[in-house]
Enzyme design. Structure first.
Site, short mmCIF file in Angstrom:
data_model
loop_
_atom_site.label_atom_id
_atom_site.label_comp_id
_atom_site.label_asym_id
_atom_site.label_seq_id
_atom_site.Cartn_x
_atom_site.Cartn_y
_atom_site.Cartn_z
CE LYS A 112 -4.48 0.48 0.21
NZ LYS A 112 -5.05 -0.24 0.43
N1 GLU Z 1 -6.82 -0.31 -3.64
C1 GLU Z 1 -8.38 -1.37 -3.47
C2 GLU Z 1 -7.89 -2.59 -2.47
O1 GLU Z 1 -7.67 -1.39 -1.53
C3 GLU Z 1 -7.26 -1.86 -4.79
C4 GLU Z 1 -5.75 -2.54 -4.71
C5 GLU Z 1 -5.58 -2.45 -6.56
O2 GLU Z 1 -5.88 -3.01 -6.98
O3 GLU Z 1 -4.27 -2.81 -6.59
O4 GLU Z 1 -7.83 -3.15 -2.90
#
Ligand code: GLU
Length: 430
Positions: A112
């Site tokens: 993240k």
């Molecule tokens: N931000 C989204 C999540 O928390 C998508 C993450 C992604 O597609 O890599 O799952």
């Protein structure tokens, strides 16, 4: 720009994910060294993001990219722009991504990113500069087989386009280095609505198995960004009655069902505050949303919003569905469990986004776009298998949904770590 800026509660995302981890690790009798390996991040970057503002002044922001685990494949996860983003929150969310990709059985680990900034206060040029400087400073850790960002709270397809462009200046044309891109730059059809669609599928399966009505059932949704707005639209199309929605400015309530196509246009497309909606029903405060009596409650904004102090003992629904990441604190999980209210956990319910991100990555690597029908069918298939895997454990072991999901994810990641020798098991990311 989709940005839902809400006040954070006292329990951090990191503390929430840690305590949930311990529960499942105990259940699996996980060895101590494996716990240490899976609790700490593989790599954590903190970077300065100096930006020239439109008035000529400079601001130095802070940015983060945390790669939690890459044993099962390249690290994967969104980038969040939020004034309260910090290293601990990003680490907690990166950890959730590891469990999410493992549960859905897609060949990624978890990561993240975040920049501590309120994107609503930035001009388009400032936003682009923040994105380019942040990308260039974390780019040494990125790559289509290393770490692949995507949108999250406060970021969108345009931000991903800038990230892709900035990375490609050094790495050459690399569409597979970020997902959630605009379609014209290699984005996947169906990616924008994918998280909401996955939440809807989870609710459908649960409804079929446990008889909580979806068609004609009542739903309250907190948050009307990318997740909440598409979820409301898709559920409305399925015949559910969305009786309350909210955003950072307040909420709107109608027991007879809100006119969702108009609300979608007003609050999501035109980016107007939810409480300014002119239609049948009335405004409510953000706190009042938690008191609305409904079949399904879907917190779909920030983490840590269902707490012991505030609402866990009083919310009045049959099922909680986590559209957001970590909206329910561990003690609230327990309170809800004692009250007989199941919680369909984030890393199952909201996994549709990263699943279609995976499809986008596959399409980019093969340079072969899929039809929307194929994307939707494959998403449905992935969500179905994950849901069934979790339900089986819920039924067999009599544990809550989150614990059941955790045992699957932890076992998969631990197996990958063991097989790779867990000395340099993140070589995909190194
Ligand atoms: N931000 C989204 C999540 O928390 C998508 C993450 C992604 O597609 O890599 O799952």
């Amino acid at each position: 720009m989709t940005s839902t800026v809400l006040k954070r509660t006292s329990m951090t995302t990191r503390a929430i994910t840690r305590s949930q981890f311990d529960l499942a690790a105990d259940l699996l009798n996980l060895e101590d060294y494996m716990r240490q390996l899976l609790v700490r991040p593989f790599r954590s970057l903190t970077v300065e993001v100096p930006v020239r503002m439109d008035d000529g002044s400079y601001q130095v922001l802070e940015g983060y990219r945390v790669q939690h685990n890459g044993a099962r494949g390249p690290c994967k996860g969104g980038v969040r722009y939020h004034p309260e983003a910090d290293e601990l929150e990003v680490l907690g969310l990166a950890t959730t991504m590891t469990w999410k990709t493992a549960l859905l059985d897609i060949p990624f680990g978890g990561a993240k990113g975040g920049v501590q900034v309120d994107p609503r206060g930035l001009s388009t040029r400032e936003l682009e500069e923040v994105t380019r400087v942040f990308t260039s400073r974390i780019s040494l850790a990125l790559g289509p087989y290393r770490d692949i960002p995507a949108p999250d709270m406060g970021t969108n397809a345009q931000v991903m386009a800038w990230m892709f462009d900035e990375y490609s200046k050094r790495g050459g044309y690399s569409p597979a280095v970020v997902t959630g891109k605009p379609i014209a730059l290699g984005g996947s059809l169906g990616r924008e609505e994918a998280t909401g669609r996955g939440v809807m599928y989870t609710m459908q399966y649960f409804s079929q198995d446990y008889g909580v009505p979806l068609k004609g059932g009542t739903v309250a949704i907190q948050g009307f960004g990318n997740v909440g707005a598409h979820l409301a639209r898709l559920l409305h199309e399925q015949g559910a009655k969305i009786i309350a929605v909210s955003d950072v400015d307040g909420g709107f309530h109608n027991d007879g069902g809100i006119d969702i196509p108009r609300m979608f246009q007003h609050a999501y497309v035109d980016r107007r505050p939810v409480p300014e909606f002119k239609g049948e029903g009335g405004t409510i405060t953000n706190d009042q949303l938690w008191n609305v009596s409904c079949d399904w409650l879907a917190p779909s904004a920030l983490g840590g919003v269902i707490t012991k102090e505030k609402n866990a003992s009083t919310i009045d629904c049959k099922v909680v569905v986590e559209g957001a990441n970590t909206p329910v604190t561990p003690i609230s999980d327990k309170i809800l469990d004692d009250r007989g209210i199941p919680v369909l956990p984030d890393f199952l319910a909201n996994a549709g986004g990263v699943v279609v991100s995976y499809f986008e990555w596959v399409q980019n690597l093969q340079q072969h776009p899929w039809s929307i029908t194929k994307v939707t069918e494959e998403l449905e298939a992935k969500m179905r298998v994950a849901y069934d895997d979790v339900r089986k454990i819920v039924e067999e072991k009599g544990v809550p949904w989150r614990t059941a999901a955790f045992t699957i994810s932890l076992a998969r990641v631990a197996e990958a770590e063991r097989l790779r020798g867990h000395h340099d098991s993140n070589s995909a990311s190194s």
